[in-house]
Design a protein around this motif. Structure first.
Motif, PDB file in Angstrom:
ATOM      1  N   CYS A  80      -7.891  -3.333   0.621  1.00 19.84           N
ATOM      2  CA  CYS A  80      -8.779  -3.860  -0.335  1.00 19.84           C
ATOM      3  C   CYS A  80      -8.675  -3.156  -1.477  1.00 19.84           C
ATOM      4  N   ALA A  81      -7.899  -1.920  -1.566  1.00 11.82           N
ATOM      5  CA  ALA A  81      -7.661  -1.271  -2.769  1.00 11.82           C
ATOM      6  C   ALA A  81      -6.444  -1.597  -3.271  1.00 11.82           C
ATOM      7  N   ASN A  82      -5.479  -2.572  -2.698  1.00 12.23           N
ATOM      8  CA  ASN A  82      -4.098  -2.793  -2.986  1.00 12.23           C
ATOM      9  C   ASN A  82      -3.917  -4.184  -3.078  1.00 12.23           C
ATOM     10  N   LEU A  83      -2.551  -4.633  -3.522  1.00 10.95           N
ATOM     11  CA  LEU A  83      -2.375  -5.840  -4.021  1.00 10.95           C
ATOM     12  C   LEU A  83      -2.592  -6.755  -2.789  1.00 10.95           C
ATOM     13  N   PRO A 134      -2.298   1.347   7.179  1.00  8.41           N
ATOM     14  CA  PRO A 134      -2.052   1.168   5.781  1.00  8.41           C
ATOM     15  C   PRO A 134      -0.620   0.928   5.314  1.00  8.41           C
ATOM     16  N   ASP A 135      -0.540  -0.148   4.473  1.00  6.73           N
ATOM     17  CA  ASP A 135       0.843  -0.493   3.900  1.00  6.73           C
ATOM     18  C   ASP A 135       1.873  -1.010   4.938  1.00  6.73           C
ATOM     19  N   MET A 136       1.468  -1.634   5.935  1.00  6.10           N
ATOM     20  CA  MET A 136       2.288  -2.365   6.948  1.00  6.10           C
ATOM     21  C   MET A 136       2.973  -3.751   6.536  1.00  6.10           C
ATOM     22  N   GLY A 137       2.742  -4.043   5.333  1.00  2.00           N
ATOM     23  CA  GLY A 137       3.077  -5.383   4.828  1.00  2.00           C
ATOM     24  C   GLY A 137       2.094  -6.317   5.265  1.00  2.00           C
ATOM     25  N   TRP A 138       2.241  -7.707   4.969  1.00  2.00           N
ATOM     26  CA  TRP A 138       1.222  -8.653   5.151  1.00  2.00           C
ATOM     27  C   TRP A 138       1.789  -9.586   6.436  1.00  2.00           C
ATOM     28  N   ILE A 159      -7.312  -9.310   7.629  1.00  2.00           N
ATOM     29  CA  ILE A 159      -8.099  -8.813   6.436  1.00  2.00           C
ATOM     30  C   ILE A 159      -7.998  -9.965   5.316  1.00  2.00           C
ATOM     31  N   ASP A 160      -6.734 -10.681   5.100  1.00  2.00           N
ATOM     32  CA  ASP A 160      -6.912 -11.566   3.997  1.00  2.00           C
ATOM     33  C   ASP A 160      -7.660 -12.830   4.180  1.00  2.00           C
TER      34      ASP A 160
END
Length: 325
Positions: free
Chosen positions: A313-316, A182-186, A194-195
């Motif tokens: 899914c829960a974040n931006l 989680p929160d590893m950047g995009w 995922i995107d």
């Protein structure tokens, strides 16, 4: 308990490492200029945390930040494959000049232990898979900007061992292999998948275009396991040594895409796309040295992907996040 500093503390692994150090009772100085990391990753931490906003290339600022510390974990870098191609000069500058500044500052400030983050990129295409720490490190083509990162990490290892071997009590390097969570950047493969799956669902089609054929393999390691390994190495490992941090659960990227889709409850069709020049067909670490220290990853890939997909899914989405790099 020790007083430790973490460079790149606002980065993905740096933030998790900082949290775990605090949870174990250490005093932590978090060093970052947030060019790549995010200050918000440490907003809700508990424990004795001091923040220092400075560039890792600023030797004088580091000396002041390191005074009175027992150990420094040097993780600051410009990572993300996209950056290797588009900003190679910055990748090299932060990697090489940052390593020199950190090592010199550790010596001047009287730090005892230095732990340096390297990368699996130092091998490029490893001759042996699973790969032990002892094989040759290779930069196959200095004209390809992709190798700016692997080259900077190779040089960083040389700097750490040769600047500090007679000056510090312990000098260690870890080579992380595909750490995720989680929160590893995009700008990494799992968040990008995922995107892509979410976009396909929004469009109402099922087509996911891969980078290349997707037959390339990687062994992904969940971030909690990676941090556990880094701390195990620091506590139980030898000085002047290199250790692989990772998992030996190897998977093809096509299979990974299907696992991501499964975690999101989606049915997808995989399409071949253009391959990035200089990519590596297979990568998996041999973690025997870490196992000898008692390290064993606990989170399997399916569970780790589920946790990661749930967070994203829960974040931006990436277009809503102000990522400078």
């Amino acid at each position: 308990m020790s007083k430790v500093a973490v460079t790149g503390a606002g980065g993905f692994i740096g933030a998790y490492l900082t949290r775990q150090l605090l949870a174990e009772g250490h005093e932590v100085t978090a060093i970052d200029n947030y060019l790549r990391g995010r200050a918000s990753r440490l907003d809700d931490v508990e424990g004795p945390l001091r923040r220092v906003d400075c560039d890792v290339r600023d030797r004088d600022a580091l000396v002041e930040a390191f005074r009175g510390h027992d150990a420094v974990f040097h993780l600051a870098a410009i990572n993300g494959t996209e950056n290797f191609y588009t900003r190679p000069a910055l990748v090299l500058d932060v990697g090489v000049r940052g390593a020199i500044a950190v090592c010199e500052a550790c010596i001047d400030a009287g730090v005892q232990d230095l732990v340096v983050a390297s990368s699996a990129e130092v091998y490029q295409t490893p001759a042996i898979v699973p790969t032990p720490e002892t094989i040759d490190m290779i930069i196959p083509n200095s004209l390809n900007p992709r190798y700016s990162y692997g080259g900077s990490k190779l040089i960083s290892e040389l700097i750490a061992f040769n600047y500090c071997r007679d000056k510090l009590a312990k000098v260690q390097v870890f080579r992380p292999h595909n750490i995720y969570g989680p929160d590893m950047g995009w700008k990494h493969v799992i968040p990008q998948l995922i995107d892509k799956v979410r976009d396909a669902c929004d469009r109402g089609d099922r087509g996911i275009t891969l980078q290349g054929s997707g037959t390339e393999t990687r062994a992904f390691c969940y971030v909690d396991d990676a941090v556990s390994g880094i701390l195990r190495m620091w506590q139980a490992g030898d000085t002047m040594n290199v250790y692989h941090i990772g998992s030996m659960e190897e998977v093809a990227i096509r299979d990974l895409a299907q696992r991501v889709a499964g975690a999101l409850g989606a049915d997808i069709t995989l399409l071949d796309g253009p391959a990035a020049e200089g990519g590596t067909p297979r990568r998996c670490p041999d973690i025997a040295k870490m196992r000898a220290l008692g390290y064993l990853p606990q989170v399997d890939l399916d569970e780790g992907v589920r946790r990661t997909a749930e967070w994203y899914c829960a974040n931006l989405r990436p277009e809503d996040v102000n990522e400078l790099l």
